[in-house]
Design an enzyme around this catalytic site. Structure first.
Site, mmCIF file in Angstrom:
data_model
loop_
_atom_site.group_PDB
_atom_site.id
_atom_site.type_symbol
_atom_site.label_atom_id
_atom_site.label_comp_id
_atom_site.label_asym_id
_atom_site.label_seq_id
_atom_site.Cartn_x
_atom_site.Cartn_y
_atom_site.Cartn_z
ATOM 1 N N CYS A 109 27.741 17.460 -28.763
ATOM 2 C CA CYS A 109 28.407 17.055 -27.529
ATOM 3 C C CYS A 109 28.821 15.600 -27.711
ATOM 4 O O CYS A 109 29.118 15.170 -28.816
ATOM 5 C CB CYS A 109 27.507 17.264 -26.311
ATOM 6 S SG CYS A 109 26.001 16.276 -26.326
ATOM 7 N N HIS A 129 40.785 28.618 -63.452
ATOM 8 C CA HIS A 129 41.804 29.201 -62.581
ATOM 9 C C HIS A 129 42.503 28.175 -61.690
ATOM 10 O O HIS A 129 43.462 28.523 -60.996
ATOM 11 C CB HIS A 129 41.167 30.267 -61.686
ATOM 12 C CG HIS A 129 40.274 29.684 -60.630
ATOM 13 N ND1 HIS A 129 39.059 29.124 -60.917
ATOM 14 C CD2 HIS A 129 40.447 29.551 -59.289
ATOM 15 C CE1 HIS A 129 38.507 28.676 -59.796
ATOM 16 N NE2 HIS A 129 39.332 28.928 -58.804
ATOM 17 N N HIS A 132 46.415 26.449 -57.753
ATOM 18 C CA HIS A 132 45.373 27.475 -57.746
ATOM 19 C C HIS A 132 45.986 28.801 -58.185
ATOM 20 O O HIS A 132 46.753 29.425 -57.449
ATOM 21 C CB HIS A 132 44.783 27.590 -56.338
ATOM 22 C CG HIS A 132 43.526 28.387 -56.266
ATOM 23 N ND1 HIS A 132 43.501 29.756 -56.340
ATOM 24 C CD2 HIS A 132 42.231 27.995 -56.127
ATOM 25 C CE1 HIS A 132 42.261 30.186 -56.237
ATOM 26 N NE2 HIS A 132 41.465 29.135 -56.111
#
Length: 663
Positions: free
Chosen positions: A424, A587, A602
């Protein structure tokens, strides 16, 4: 309890706009006073402030719906709005006149004339959030598929709101009558009633439920509307503001006096650390009226002191109500609000509050210092265990808050012990699996002002106004994003070696990219261009990022960019750059271009699952490359055979407004 804690947190979202309304209204009153009357500027600013204040119930409906939703989403906000419009329209006096067949709208129960209030706004927000949480994933038959998922939320909300309106048709007059009776009861008690409200307000601080109590007196729930009437200048002079005025002497003077007492009562070897804690908390209390960091510093270690503080607050509100002094605020009873509202038409002798404040400073100081010394209370700097803040709280990870977050997580029993984390205005609100594992002393040493365990698995940690950044940092660490961001930032072979140990097989490729992309939100990127022009890094068809079959890429979560459906098998450098990182599975590759742009290429979606099969890296981290330099090779056939898409996103990581152009 968890529901009410979350509700209290959600209420802070619409309440957060009050300072804006207060500033606009305050400046309007200042201009009017200086000019000897209203003019076009003061009228303009006053109307702008009133636009927010007059629509507070609507803001509550939208804000509560957002805050109570399982995921922050504009769909939940729309649902809250739909619920509000449905309920208030059906229960409006004109509609009720037709439904009940009455001859005159004046014959309608006056409760329906007050249906546009914060109470109904909160109810509408809860309905909207519930419908979003329950139906956002709804799948309908193909013929109705357009209305599936999130599109169904607003429709369901309207239906549920119809039922709620029918129930409220009978219940609201009773509830309204009870609220009015409660408000009138407090009102008939005069200054004592105001003092009782002030006392209850402080007692509810530990639970966060003081917001619900405030709504009865500050807004038009029970006909009091003290805050809105004061800011709008539409109340009764000498009356409006009585439920707020007495907080100014406590927040601006009383609590800082308590802070001084706790500092002077601290052990000599701990005074320096205690000084820092108390000074920052006292400044927040004096200037802004944010008292929780100070209150939580003694709330649980010396609960009798907190009870005395609650009594003092009630007395202050009562005394201010007895005297010819009135003042209100838009956010809290701090110096800033006092200055802004000093010339408000409803302000009455605000200088009296300053005199009262001086008195309360000495009362708090004397009372706290005496009781701490007399009963050896373990206030900050006097505990048996040294809870000094660590010297390295800042800068231990990606930002200063990640260092604090790491220590908070450890003190809370580790990542696996934290089931849910939210915040909060000043505190973390969490669900902890095993609360016995919490080390409250370690939390204090890491910068927490205090810890509260309302019951069950719920735990709150008070930090201060920057709690949002700590919460975000904790989520980074809990979701294993921090290590991935660090991996992307590595620019040497040694760091690349460390990356290999960080990124375990099985981590989703999109998640790795997401971790790197988080960095863009933590860095200033004013030096990167708005349009990034690149050589196409691989042969193939250029496709929009929105068509990438992964929502994290498609929705721009990682950053802006484009994508390629490859026909080639080699990724080349799209511009002159330094290789920032090469992921171990081969990758994906990160580049730092010479113009400051940070780029992620990517290859494929979820291709990390292939564990490097079909990928060959041709460079290493730290290499300087020119446009056209081969970076990695891949086998698109293997990627597709493994069930993955070969579409290759090209993402700008450090400029949210960038666009990518390929040539």
């Amino acid at each position: 309890m968890k529901f009410f804690q979350r509700l209290g947190r959600s209420i802070m979202l619409p309440v957060a706009v009050l300072p804006v309304a207060a500033i606009l209204s305050g400046i309007s009153y200042w201009i009017s006073s200086a000019a000897g009357g209203a003019n076009i500027v003061s009228a303009f600013l006053g109307a702008a402030g009133g636009a927010l204040l007059d629509n507070m119930p609507l803001l509550f409906a939208v804000g509560i719906s957002i805050g109570m939703a399982n995921k922050t989403d504009g769909t939940s906000a729309l649902a809250g709005l739909v619920s509000w419009l449905t309920i208030t329209t059906l229960l409006s006096p004109a509609t009720m006149q037709n439904l009940l067949g009455l001859d005159d709208v004046a014959d309608v129960n006056p409760a329906f004339g007050k249906v546009q209030n914060v109470f109904v706004g909160i109810l509408a927000g809860l309905i909207g959030a519930w419908c979003y949480n329950k139906f956002k994933g709804t799948k309908l038959p193909d013929a109705l598929s357009f209305f599936s998922g999130k599109r169904s939320v607003a429709i369901v909300t309207a239906g549920v709101s119809l039922v709620a309106a029918v129930v409220l048709m009978f219940v609201w007059p009773v509830v309204y009558g009870a609220l009015v009776t409660f408000g009138e009861w407090i009102s008939t008690m005069g200054p004592f009633g105001a003092g009782l409200y002030g006392f209850m307000n402080r007692l509810l601080i530990p639970t966060g439920l003081h917001h619900a109590l405030n709504s009865v007196f500050w807004f038009d729930v029970a006909g009091i509307n003290d805050l809105v009437n004061f800011l709008n200048g539409t109340g009764t002079y000498g009356v409006t503001g009585q439920y707020m005025a007495g907080f100014f002497p406590i927040m601006m003077f009383g609590l800082p006096g308590a802070a001084l007492a706790m500092y002077l009562a601290a052990d000599s070897k701990r005074k320096k650390v205690t000084y820092g804690i108390m000074l920052s908390a006292a400044i927040a209390s004096f200037f802004v009226g944010v008292t929780e960091p100070l209150e939580f510093s003694f709330m649980f270690v010396a609960p009798w002191l907190y009870l005395i503080h609650a009594v003092f607050t009630g007395i202050s509100v009562m005394v201010a109500a007895m005297l010819p002094t009135r003042l209100g605020f838009g956010f809290s009873a701090g110096f800033i609000d006092m200055v802004l509202q000093w010339t408000n038409p409803m302000a009455q002798n605000p200088w009296i509050l300053l005199l009262l404040g001086v008195g309360w400073f000495f009362i708090y100081f004397g009372t706290f210092y005496f009781l701490i010394k007399r009963f050896n209370l373990k206030t900050p700097g006097r505990g048996d265990e040294l809870d000094e803040q660590d010297a390295d709280n800042v800068g231990t990870s990606l930002t200063g808050y990640h260092g604090t977050a790491e220590k908070f997580i450890a003190a809370l029993g580790g990542k696996d012990n934290i089931m849910d984390v939210d915040n909060c205005a000043t505190r973390l609100r969490m669900e902890i699996a095993d609360t016995s594992k919490i080390d409250e002393h370690a939390l204090k040493r890491a910068g927490a002002a205090g810890t509260i365990k309302p019951g069950g698995h719920s735990v709150q940690v008070v930090y201060g106004l920057n709690v949002q950044f700590v919460k975000d940092a904790m989520e980074d660490i809990i979701n294993d994003r921090t290590e991935r961001i660090e991996a992307f930032r590595g620019a040497s072979a040694a760091e690349t070696g460390a990356v290999a140990g960080m990124l375990a097989p099985g981590v989703g490729g999109a998640a790795i990219a997401a971790g790197a992309a988080i960095e863009q939100h933590e860095r200033a990127a004013t030096d990167t261009p708005a349009v990034v022009r690149l050589r196409q890094p691989v042969a193939g068809t250029v496709v929009p990022l929105s068509e990438v079959p992964d929502p994290m890429f498609a929705q721009g979560t990682m950053g802006p960019g484009t994508a390629i459906d490859p026909t080639g098998d080699t990724i080349v450098a799209p511009a002159d750059a330094t290789v920032a990182s090469v992921f171990p599975t081969g990758h994906a590759i990160g580049l730092a271009l010479t113009d400051g742009t940070e780029l992620l290429i990517h290859v494929g979606i979820d291709t990390v699952d292939m564990k490097g099969d079909g990928f060959e890296t041709l460079v290493k981290a730290g290499d300087i490359v020119t446009a056209g330099t081969p970076l990695l090779r891949f086998d698109a056939g293997k990627i597709r055979a493994a069930g993955h898409s070969a579409v290759t996103p090209i993402i700008v990581l450090n400029n949210e407004s960038a666009t990518v152009e390929l040539s």
